[in-house]
Scaffold this motif. Structure first.
Motif, PDB file in Angstrom:
ATOM      1  N   THR A   1       0.845  -1.196   0.000  1.00 35.00           N
ATOM      2  CA  THR A   1       0.000   0.000   0.000  1.00 35.00           C
ATOM      3  C   THR A   1       0.880   1.245   0.000  1.00 35.00           C
ATOM      4  O   THR A   1       1.406   1.606   1.046  1.00 35.00           O
ATOM      5  CB  THR A   1      -0.924   0.023   1.229  1.00 35.00           C
ATOM      6  N   PRO A   2       1.124   1.905  -1.117  1.00 37.49           N
ATOM      7  CA  PRO A   2       0.585   1.628  -2.451  1.00 37.49           C
ATOM      8  C   PRO A   2       1.292   0.450  -3.112  1.00 37.49           C
ATOM      9  O   PRO A   2       2.335  -0.012  -2.640  1.00 37.49           O
ATOM     10  CB  PRO A   2       0.877   2.929  -3.214  1.00 37.49           C
TER      11      PRO A   2
ATOM     12  N   GLY B   1      -1.673   0.186 -10.060  1.00 35.94           N
ATOM     13  CA  GLY B   1      -2.522   0.016  -8.886  1.00 35.94           C
ATOM     14  C   GLY B   1      -3.080  -1.368  -8.720  1.00 35.94           C
ATOM     15  O   GLY B   1      -3.961  -1.590  -7.903  1.00 35.94           O
TER      16      GLY B   1
END
Length: 422
Positions: free
Chosen positions: A96-97, A129
């Motif tokens: 995350t990310p 992502g």
């Protein structure tokens, strides 16, 4: 030049498929010579007749940096890996990310280099992502040090996007690591469908979900010519498709987590969330079929699929609890269950733990040969102990083996000829 001599060991050679008495002379971080017999030269370390093997190359470790350092850091993961005989961690990008840009990858490499006492080789996300809509800059990420590309447990559902990413990866010679669970059928499921899941009132997913997604992955690999590694293959129904793909010459390998090799759905018992993993634990017939596939070489790699979760995310009703289990320290003793049961030989075990993942990633580790890096593990396979999760060096303690009777203690771990444990 630093010289270290390890003598009077039982050398496990996965390349030659043999175990023999001997030792090693290490110079400048690499194996300089093999020593035959049980003689102990002056200045040598006496290994006491214990097993000496190539260090484990663990393909698919989650270290929770960036974003969730409280679950696992590179420092804590490195210590846990060394205690478990893991000398190289191939880390996942599901952070995350997500690790989907060269800048994020470079951050990971800096932290790993500064904090981890074992080698760390990062994977990068295949799509931005990990959302499956737009592929990452694969070429730049390769240049920045990515060893493979994966969206981990998020399957890229858009076949056009996925085929383009595979085509681009093939042009650059990049390895893609795929998760084979049909995403619609698998959504919300926390157990394998069948009598046990029904009796416990748990939402189940059919084993065919794995076979369906594997068939899709094979078709796309055939269409694009991509290099593909299946992260976890866990059901008997998927094995014939994998065998056909290999027989047809496709560049496909497969792995399986140690939890799916040594546990089954009944271990969930009274909703024990430490046994909630993804994909869910399978029927015993599936477990035995997958063990046989590892023994035959059809499944190439055994990994820990180390996934740290904090107490808050596990102390929930079973269906709501987070999936995953830590495995860096328990990988070897759990794998030795397969040796003690007669399912795998020692060379066969380390072929799946060390040699095959090294080959797949074009590394020179995983071998006991002159010139190979001196990444080694010394262990006693018969040493008994009861697993205490609070004794684990990982920050998170979510192991399904808590309280289990196990055999196999790591006595020493070396990375590049430097002892990092023992």
């Amino acid at each position: 030049m630093t010289t270290v001599i390890l003598a009077n060991a039982r050398l496990i050679d996965p390349e030659r498929d043999e175990v023999r008495p001997g030792g090693l002379r290490i110079e400048d971080g690499r194996i300089a010579a093999l020593i035959d017999g049980t003689d102990i030269p002056d200045g040598a370390m006496d290994c006491g007749g214990q097993f000496l093997a190539p260090g484990i190359v663990d393909l698919g470790v989650k270290v929770s940096e960036p974003g969730e350092r409280h679950k696992e850091s590179f420092a804590s993961a490195g210590r846990a890996a060394a205690a478990g005989g893991v000398t190289t961690m191939i880390t996942r990008p599901d952070t995350t990310p997500a690790i989907d840009t060269p800048e994020t990858l470079e951050f990971v490499e800096r932290r790993a280099s500064a904090d981890s006492i074992v080698r760390v080789l990062p994977m990068a996300a295949l799509t931005k992502g990990r959302e499956g809509r737009e592929m990452t800059e694969i070429g730049f990420l390769l240049d920045a040090g990515a060893v493979a590309f994966s969206d981990c447990d998020r399957v890229v559902e858009n076949t056009k996007v996925y085929s383009r990413a595979l085509t681009y990866a093939r042009a650059l010679g990049a390895l893609v690591v795929a998760h084979v669970q049909e995403p619609i059928l698998s959504a919300g499921a926390c157990a394998t469908s069948g009598k046990f899941a029904s009796l416990r009132g748990l939402s189940g997913v059919t084993p065919m979900a794995e076979r369906m997604e594997l068939d899709r992955q094979i078709a796309l690999a055939e269409m694009t010519g991509a290099r593909l590694h299946i992260d976890q293959l866990t059901t008997a129904r998927a094995l014939p498709a994998l065998e056909r793909a290999k027989r047809n010459g496709l560049d496909i390998t497969a792995g399986v987590s140690i939890h799916h090799l040594t546990l089954n759905e009944l271990d969930v018992a009274d909703y024990r969330t430490f046994f909630k993993v993804k994909p869910p634990l399978r029927h015993e017939d599936d477990r035995l079929a997958v063990v046989e596939a590892v023994a035959s070489g059809l499944i190439d790699v055994i990994c820990s699929m180390h996934t740290p979760q904090d107490e808050e995310s596990k102390r929930l009703p079973f269906e709501e609890a987070a999936s995953g289990a830590v495995g860096l320290e328990t990988l070897l003793p759990a794998a030795l269950r397969l040796y003690h049961s007669g399912h795998l030989s020692m060379p066969g075990l380390f072929r799946a733990l060390s040699l095959n993942p090294s080959k797949r990633l074009a590394l020179d580790s995983g071998r006991l040969s002159e010139g190979a890096p001196a990444d080694l593990v010394l262990f006693d396979p018969d040493a008994p102990f009861i697993m205490d999760r609070f004794a684990l060096l990982s920050k998170s303690k979510n192991t399904p083996f808590d309280g289990a009777r196990m055999q196999g203690r790591v006595r020493g771990t070396w990375v590049g000829g430097r002892q990092v444990h023992g």
